[in-house]
Design a protein around this motif. Structure first.
Motif, PDB file in Angstrom:
ATOM      1  N   ASP A   7       0.830  -1.199   0.000  1.00 11.65           N
ATOM      2  CA  ASP A   7       0.000   0.000   0.000  1.00 11.65           C
ATOM      3  C   ASP A   7       0.864   1.249   0.000  1.00 11.65           C
ATOM      4  O   ASP A   7       2.050   1.205   0.304  1.00 11.65           O
ATOM      5  N   THR A   8       0.239   2.380  -0.309  1.00  9.98           N
ATOM      6  CA  THR A   8       0.908   3.666  -0.163  1.00  9.98           C
ATOM      7  C   THR A   8       1.092   3.923   1.326  1.00  9.98           C
ATOM      8  O   THR A   8       0.185   3.701   2.125  1.00  9.98           O
ATOM      9  N   GLU A   9       2.283   4.399   1.696  1.00  6.05           N
ATOM     10  CA  GLU A   9       2.600   4.600   3.110  1.00  6.05           C
ATOM     11  C   GLU A   9       3.164   6.004   3.315  1.00  6.05           C
ATOM     12  O   GLU A   9       4.078   6.424   2.604  1.00  6.05           O
ATOM     13  N   ILE A  10       2.608   6.734   4.271  1.00  8.88           N
ATOM     14  CA  ILE A  10       3.146   8.042   4.629  1.00  8.88           C
ATOM     15  C   ILE A  10       4.321   7.822   5.566  1.00  8.88           C
ATOM     16  O   ILE A  10       4.172   7.255   6.652  1.00  8.88           O
ATOM     17  N   LEU A  11       5.490   8.234   5.129  1.00  4.36           N
ATOM     18  CA  LEU A  11       6.706   8.043   5.913  1.00  4.36           C
ATOM     19  C   LEU A  11       6.978   9.211   6.856  1.00  4.36           C
ATOM     20  O   LEU A  11       7.490   9.025   7.956  1.00  4.36           O
ATOM     21  N   LYS A  12       6.636  10.425   6.390  1.00  6.62           N
ATOM     22  CA  LYS A  12       6.931  11.613   7.183  1.00  6.62           C
ATOM     23  C   LYS A  12       5.908  12.693   6.842  1.00  6.62           C
ATOM     24  O   LYS A  12       5.475  12.812   5.705  1.00  6.62           O
ATOM     25  N   ASN A  37       4.842   1.035  -5.720  1.00  5.48           N
ATOM     26  CA  ASN A  37       5.979   0.503  -6.490  1.00  5.48           C
ATOM     27  C   ASN A  37       7.309   0.689  -5.770  1.00  5.48           C
ATOM     28  O   ASN A  37       8.365   0.399  -6.310  1.00  5.48           O
ATOM     29  N   GLY A  38       7.261   1.207  -4.525  1.00  2.00           N
ATOM     30  CA  GLY A  38       8.455   1.374  -3.716  1.00  2.00           C
ATOM     31  C   GLY A  38       9.120   2.733  -3.853  1.00  2.00           C
ATOM     32  O   GLY A  38      10.014   3.069  -3.077  1.00  2.00           O
ATOM     33  N   LYS A  39       8.733   3.510  -4.818  1.00  2.00           N
ATOM     34  CA  LYS A  39       9.344   4.829  -5.010  1.00  2.00           C
ATOM     35  C   LYS A  39       8.865   5.797  -3.927  1.00  2.00           C
ATOM     36  O   LYS A  39       7.742   5.705  -3.435  1.00  2.00           O
ATOM     37  N   ILE A  40       9.747   6.736  -3.604  1.00  9.98           N
ATOM     38  CA  ILE A  40       9.442   7.765  -2.612  1.00  9.98           C
ATOM     39  C   ILE A  40       9.076   9.044  -3.357  1.00  9.98           C
ATOM     40  O   ILE A  40       9.735   9.421  -4.331  1.00  9.98           O
TER      41      ILE A  40
END
Length: 183
Positions: A2-7, A28-31
């Motif tokens: 899933d899409t994940e909010i990192l910060k 897709n793993g891209k930030i």
């Protein structure tokens, strides 16, 4: 994945919204970085009189730079919009139309512009209206207009309304309102 909010970092703070900068991991793993408008929740009311009129307000809207005809609405009060949506709908109905509803209920809700904003609007249908006004907010200059139900729906179908929350709320209530006889 899933899409994940990192910060999340607040960049701007205003009366009813904040703007945050997000760092997000995509499926897709891209930030990627995004800006998010964090808006307090709101309510919108469809006030219907016993003779089949829907009450609208006409007011100047800064974003449109003109007067718009729309259903009554307002934000939830309290810390970060913590007010109960039903209480907010009851209050806003009285402030903006001058009427209290003896039969008000939530019929749904929606996100206004989820691509960049988290504002959520709870939609209420208000019937059995009785005169019981509250003072309008200091920055509100509203003109009340009543339209027959069918005329309001024809205006929506003919792209007369320019306020998307009004159009969305009318669509939510369409089946019930168009199939009700008023005397």
């Amino acid at each position: 994945m899933d899409t994940e909010i990192l910060k999340s970092e607040k960049k701007y703070h205003a009366h009813v919204f904040n703007v945050s900068s997000l760092e997000v991991r995509l499926p897709n793993g891209k930030i990627r970085n995004y800006d998010l408008v964090e808006h307090v929740p709101a309510v919108e009311i469809i006030p219907v009189t016993s003779d089949g009129m829907i009450l609208f307000v006409r007011q100047f809207r800064m974003g449109a730079n003109k007067q718009l005809l729309e259903l009554p609405a307002g934000i939830l009060n309290g810390d970060h919009g913590s007010e109960d949506p039903l209480l907010a709908a009851e209050r806003e109905c009285r402030e903006e139309t001058g009427y209290e509803s003896k039969n008000i209920r939530r019929i749904g809700g929606f996100f206004m512009t989820p691509g960049y904003c988290n504002e959520y609007i709870h939609v209420f249908l208000a019937k059995e209206l009785v005169k019981n006004p509250l003072p309008q907010d200091d920055d509100e200059f509203l003109n009340l207009e009543a339209l027959p139900i069918e005329e309001a729906y024809k205006m929506a179908e003919n792209a007369i309304f320019e306020d998307v929350k009004t159009i969305a709320a009318l669509m939510m209530a369409q089946k019930e309102l168009r199939n009700t006889e008023f005397k």
